[in-house]
Write a protein that holds these residues in place. Structure first.
Motif, short mmCIF file in Angstrom:
data_model
loop_
_atom_site.label_atom_id
_atom_site.label_comp_id
_atom_site.label_asym_id
_atom_site.label_seq_id
_atom_site.Cartn_x
_atom_site.Cartn_y
_atom_site.Cartn_z
N VAL A 1 0.85 -1.18 0.00
CA VAL A 1 0.00 0.00 0.00
C VAL A 1 0.89 1.24 0.00
O VAL A 1 1.92 1.28 0.68
CB VAL A 1 -0.95 0.01 1.22
CG1 VAL A 1 -0.18 0.07 2.54
CG2 VAL A 1 -1.93 1.17 1.14
N ARG A 2 0.49 2.24 -0.80
CA ARG A 2 1.17 3.53 -0.73
C ARG A 2 0.65 4.26 0.50
O ARG A 2 -0.54 4.54 0.61
CB ARG A 2 0.86 4.36 -1.97
CG ARG A 2 1.39 3.81 -3.27
CD ARG A 2 1.05 4.78 -4.40
NE ARG A 2 0.87 4.07 -5.67
CZ ARG A 2 0.36 4.61 -6.76
NH1 ARG A 2 -0.03 5.88 -6.74
NH2 ARG A 2 0.23 3.90 -7.86
N TRP A 3 1.53 4.61 1.39
CA TRP A 3 1.10 5.27 2.63
C TRP A 3 1.64 6.69 2.75
O TRP A 3 1.28 7.41 3.68
CB TRP A 3 1.51 4.46 3.85
CG TRP A 3 2.99 4.18 3.97
CD1 TRP A 3 3.65 3.09 3.46
CD2 TRP A 3 3.97 4.96 4.65
NE1 TRP A 3 4.99 3.17 3.77
CE2 TRP A 3 5.21 4.30 4.50
CE3 TRP A 3 3.93 6.15 5.35
CZ2 TRP A 3 6.41 4.79 5.03
CZ3 TRP A 3 5.11 6.65 5.89
CH2 TRP A 3 6.32 5.97 5.73
N PHE A 4 2.47 7.10 1.79
CA PHE A 4 3.04 8.45 1.86
C PHE A 4 3.31 8.93 0.44
O PHE A 4 3.79 8.17 -0.40
CB PHE A 4 4.35 8.44 2.65
CG PHE A 4 5.09 9.76 2.62
CD1 PHE A 4 4.84 10.72 3.59
CD2 PHE A 4 6.02 10.03 1.64
CE1 PHE A 4 5.51 11.94 3.56
CE2 PHE A 4 6.69 11.25 1.60
CZ PHE A 4 6.43 12.20 2.58
N GLN A 5 3.00 10.19 0.19
CA GLN A 5 3.48 10.84 -1.03
C GLN A 5 3.57 12.33 -0.79
O GLN A 5 2.68 12.95 -0.21
CB GLN A 5 2.57 10.59 -2.24
CG GLN A 5 3.13 11.25 -3.51
CD GLN A 5 2.35 10.92 -4.77
OE1 GLN A 5 1.49 10.05 -4.78
NE2 GLN A 5 2.63 11.63 -5.84
N SER A 6 4.69 12.90 -1.22
CA SER A 6 4.87 14.34 -1.25
C SER A 6 5.57 14.67 -2.56
O SER A 6 6.74 14.29 -2.77
CB SER A 6 5.70 14.82 -0.05
OG SER A 6 5.78 16.23 -0.04
N LEU A 7 4.84 15.32 -3.46
CA LEU A 7 5.31 15.56 -4.81
C LEU A 7 5.76 14.24 -5.44
O LEU A 7 5.00 13.29 -5.48
CB LEU A 7 6.41 16.63 -4.81
CG LEU A 7 5.97 18.02 -4.29
CD1 LEU A 7 7.11 19.01 -4.40
CD2 LEU A 7 4.74 18.53 -5.00
N ASN A 8 7.00 14.15 -5.90
CA ASN A 8 7.44 12.94 -6.59
C ASN A 8 8.24 11.99 -5.69
O ASN A 8 9.10 11.25 -6.15
CB ASN A 8 8.27 13.30 -7.83
CG ASN A 8 9.34 14.35 -7.55
OD1 ASN A 8 9.35 14.96 -6.49
ND2 ASN A 8 10.22 14.57 -8.51
N PHE A 9 7.89 12.00 -4.41
CA PHE A 9 8.46 11.06 -3.45
C PHE A 9 7.32 10.25 -2.85
O PHE A 9 6.29 10.81 -2.45
CB PHE A 9 9.23 11.79 -2.35
CG PHE A 9 10.49 12.44 -2.86
CD1 PHE A 9 11.72 11.79 -2.75
CD2 PHE A 9 10.45 13.69 -3.46
CE1 PHE A 9 12.88 12.38 -3.24
CE2 PHE A 9 11.61 14.29 -3.95
CZ PHE A 9 12.82 13.63 -3.84
N VAL A 10 7.51 8.95 -2.78
CA VAL A 10 6.42 8.06 -2.36
C VAL A 10 6.99 6.94 -1.51
O VAL A 10 8.18 6.59 -1.63
CB VAL A 10 5.67 7.49 -3.59
CG1 VAL A 10 6.55 6.54 -4.37
CG2 VAL A 10 4.36 6.85 -3.21
#
Length: 239
Positions: A224-233
């Motif tokens: 699961v994707r649990w974090f994204q800030s701009l082009n960092f995930v």
């Protein structure tokens, strides 16, 4: 110390490496270059609290100066061990200095080694925090497979990466806003351009779909994707 490494126009641009100069300014560099970095690290500690039970073993692969190592130690019990691995002698030396007089020193095992060869054994948690992107693409699946094989039942992987911006307007927005983030944090146009050139053949980002397909191919049951800030995930993958 302030990161001014790429403001020196009289120095040739060399491929980026985690040498003593980078280690000296790394906390400032990553704070000003990676949007949401503090939140990413802090939330990694909360995941560790959930998955690392008594006497658990955690791995921080590509640990740099140990930001993730420290948050794992803060959020877990006194019998949890962190194996912190980095192939850059300057980073490992800096980490060891920081923990030399710490109450948690005995909970940290440091290794100056290639993460592609370090055995992963009985791990409750493995963290690749902005690390896989520096591994040659053809070796990334094998590394994830070894991590998967080394996890205990209920264990997990945290994978955080800068991903390749998609084509078109969406990708243009992400790229532009990331550069704006750097400008807002005081980086000059010269520094932004020179660091981009230094990283060009060293940090190789991939698409979100590529990362997620590779996690499946490596044998993880889900992610699961649990974090994204701009082009960092960041993803949490489990077995």
């Amino acid at each position: 110390m302030i990161d001014d490494l790429f403001d020196r126009a009289n120095r040739p641009v060399r491929p980026f490496e985690f040498d003593a100069d980078v280690a000296r300014v790394f906390p400032d560099m990553v704070r000003r270059s990676v949007p949401g970095y503090a939140e990413l690290v802090g939330l990694s500690g909360l995941i560790a609290r959930r998955v690392a039970g008594p006497r658990a073993r955690c791995y921080d692969l590509g640990c740099s100066l140990g930001a993730v190592t420290r948050t794992i130690l803060r959020q877990t019990g006194p019998d949890v061990t962190v194996i912190a691995v980095d192939n850059a002698p300057a980073m490992i030396a800096g980490l060891r200095t920081q923990f030399a007089d710490s109450d948690d020193a005995e909970r940290v095992v440091t290794q100056c080694a290639d993460i592609q060869t370090v055995p992963i054994e009985q791990a409750s948690l493995v963290v690749l925090n902005l690390t896989l992107q520096f591994v040659p693409i053809e070796l990334r699946l094998e590394l994830l497979q070894r991590i998967r094989a080394g996890l205990v039942p209920g264990g997990a992987l945290i994978l955080a990466e800068k991903f390749a911006a998609p084509e078109g307007r969406a990708g243009a927005w992400l790229t532009t806003l990331h550069e704006d983030f750097k400008r807002a944090n005081g980086y000059s146009e010269l520094a932004i351009a020179r660091k981009r050139a230094a990283l060009e053949q060293v940090l190789i980002p991939e698409s979100l779909a590529t990362h997620e397909q590779r996690l499946t191919e490596a044998g993880f049951a889900g992610a699961v994707r649990w974090f994204q800030s701009l082009n960092f995930v960041a993803w949490l993958a489990w077995i």
